[in-house]
Design a protein around this motif. Structure first.
Motif, PDB file in Angstrom:
ATOM      1  N   CYS A  97      -7.634   2.166   2.986  1.00 29.25           N
ATOM      2  CA  CYS A  97      -6.653   1.694   2.044  1.00 29.25           C
ATOM      3  C   CYS A  97      -6.906   0.406   1.218  1.00 29.25           C
ATOM      4  O   CYS A  97      -7.382  -0.292   1.680  1.00 29.25           O
ATOM      5  CB  CYS A  97      -5.382   1.645   2.878  1.00 29.25           C
ATOM      6  SG  CYS A  97      -3.892   1.310   2.207  1.00 29.25           S
ATOM      7  N   ASN A 102      -2.136  -1.394   1.477  1.00 27.20           N
ATOM      8  CA  ASN A 102      -2.143  -1.613   2.862  1.00 27.20           C
ATOM      9  C   ASN A 102      -1.028  -2.457   3.238  1.00 27.20           C
ATOM     10  O   ASN A 102      -0.087  -2.331   4.199  1.00 27.20           O
ATOM     11  CB  ASN A 102      -3.401  -2.339   3.075  1.00 27.20           C
ATOM     12  CG  ASN A 102      -3.509  -2.255   4.646  1.00 27.20           C
ATOM     13  OD1 ASN A 102      -3.019  -1.551   5.257  1.00 27.20           O
ATOM     14  ND2 ASN A 102      -4.413  -3.390   5.048  1.00 27.20           N
ATOM     15  N   LEU A 145      -6.385   6.045   1.001  1.00 26.71           N
ATOM     16  CA  LEU A 145      -5.319   5.644  -0.257  1.00 26.71           C
ATOM     17  C   LEU A 145      -5.857   4.779  -1.242  1.00 26.71           C
ATOM     18  O   LEU A 145      -6.231   3.534  -1.004  1.00 26.71           O
ATOM     19  CB  LEU A 145      -4.049   4.999   0.501  1.00 26.71           C
ATOM     20  CG  LEU A 145      -3.373   5.861   1.466  1.00 26.71           C
ATOM     21  CD1 LEU A 145      -2.362   5.117   2.450  1.00 26.71           C
ATOM     22  CD2 LEU A 145      -2.507   6.732   0.641  1.00 26.71           C
TER      23      LEU A 145
END
Length: 294
Positions: A97, A102, A145
């Motif tokens: 992430c 995050n 992500l």
């Protein structure tokens, strides 16, 4: 030697009778005898002592049956483990992430996921977008992500939302009273930015070039939190994502226009890779969670 013939041998050993074993296996007795004979021929040794009244295993037959039972027990364990994996009763999930995502999204997502699937072991690592893509290709991450479009063609991206990059300044900064600025108005403004290894920095510089702006970069720091702290204690400004507002206590966020720098946050996968049940469950949770900014 195949599993079917081993199953036949075990059934004959348990029934000690070819006819009863054949009935249990739903095949004819001659076919069963033929398959056992093929197995003996493949192994080059007798496995069964045949008599008119009773079927007994030879020493070789006993030895092979011991191993066959172990094999079928392991197969049963494997089937059980796969079923548990499919139903999220066990497993692991490694996620990469980027920083602001995050800090802003992951705490609530992880809390919800753990509550729903307590038997899945989660590993979440914060890293730059390029490293996320590399780790996805290596197979050491199942989900990323990061940003869309990805830099690697072997990575596929599913956009979750778009966000703007905004200017952060301290409350006593000369620009603190502004709600919106054109990029050209930042000419000569001292800045603290992420290094060029970060996608956010590259997006910002592309927009600055479009606006014919030469940014005055005084400091580079590789953490968003570090930049926000520096801005709060100095007359430096920083250009960071909107998501950073959740971390930017006592700072002013100013919208940038002409052009407005934007980035797309995306769910990343290795293209055509198998998506395990845990990956699919996390993706479903992510896409069904409101991702509002502010």
């Amino acid at each position: 030697m195949d599993l079917r013939k081993l199953r036949y041998l075990l059934t004959v050993a348990e029934e000690k009778h070819f006819t009863r074993a054949a009935e249990r296996l739903y095949i004819s007795q001659p076919s069963l005898s033929q398959q056992i004979k093929h197995l003996e021929d493949e192994l080059g040794t007798a496995l069964i002592e045949r008599s008119s009244r009773l079927v007994r295993l030879t020493a070789a037959g006993e030895l092979l049956c011991q191993h066959a039972r172990h094999i079928f027990n392991e197969l049963q364990d494997a089937q059980t483990a796969l079923a548990e994996l499919a139903h999220l009763e066990r497993g692991t999930l490694a996620i990469g992430c980027v920083q602001t995502v995050n800090a802003y999204l992951m705490p609530r997502l992880l809390s919800a996921f753990v509550a729903q699937h307590p038997n899945i072991a989660l590993s979440v690592e914060e890293m730059p977008a390029a490293e996320i893509e590399a780790r996805l290709l290596e197979g050491t991450l199942q989900i990323g992500l990061g940003f869309s479009p990805p830099s690697q063609p072997a990575i596929e991206a599913e956009v979750l939302f778009d966000e703007e990059l905004v200017l952060y300044v301290a409350a006593d900064h000369p620009l603190a009273g502004c709600t919106q600025l054109e990029l050209r108005q930042l000419e000569g403004v001292p800045l603290a930015l992420l290094p060029r290894t970060f996608c956010t920095r590259r997006i910002w510089e592309a927009c600055a070039q479009q606006a014919a702006l030469t940014p005055k970069v005084m400091v580079e720091l590789n953490t968003v939190q570090g930049l926000l702290s520096l801005v709060s204690h100095s007359r430096l400004a920083s250009v960071l994502p909107q998501l950073a507002q959740s971390l930017a206590q006592n700072l002013c966020a100013i919208r940038l226009v002409l052009p407005t720098p934007r980035r797309s946050i995306a769910l990343l996968w290795r293209r055509n890779a198998f998506k395990c049940a845990a990956s699919r469950a996390f993706a479903h949770l992510l896409k069904s969670t409101p991702l509002g900014i502010g």
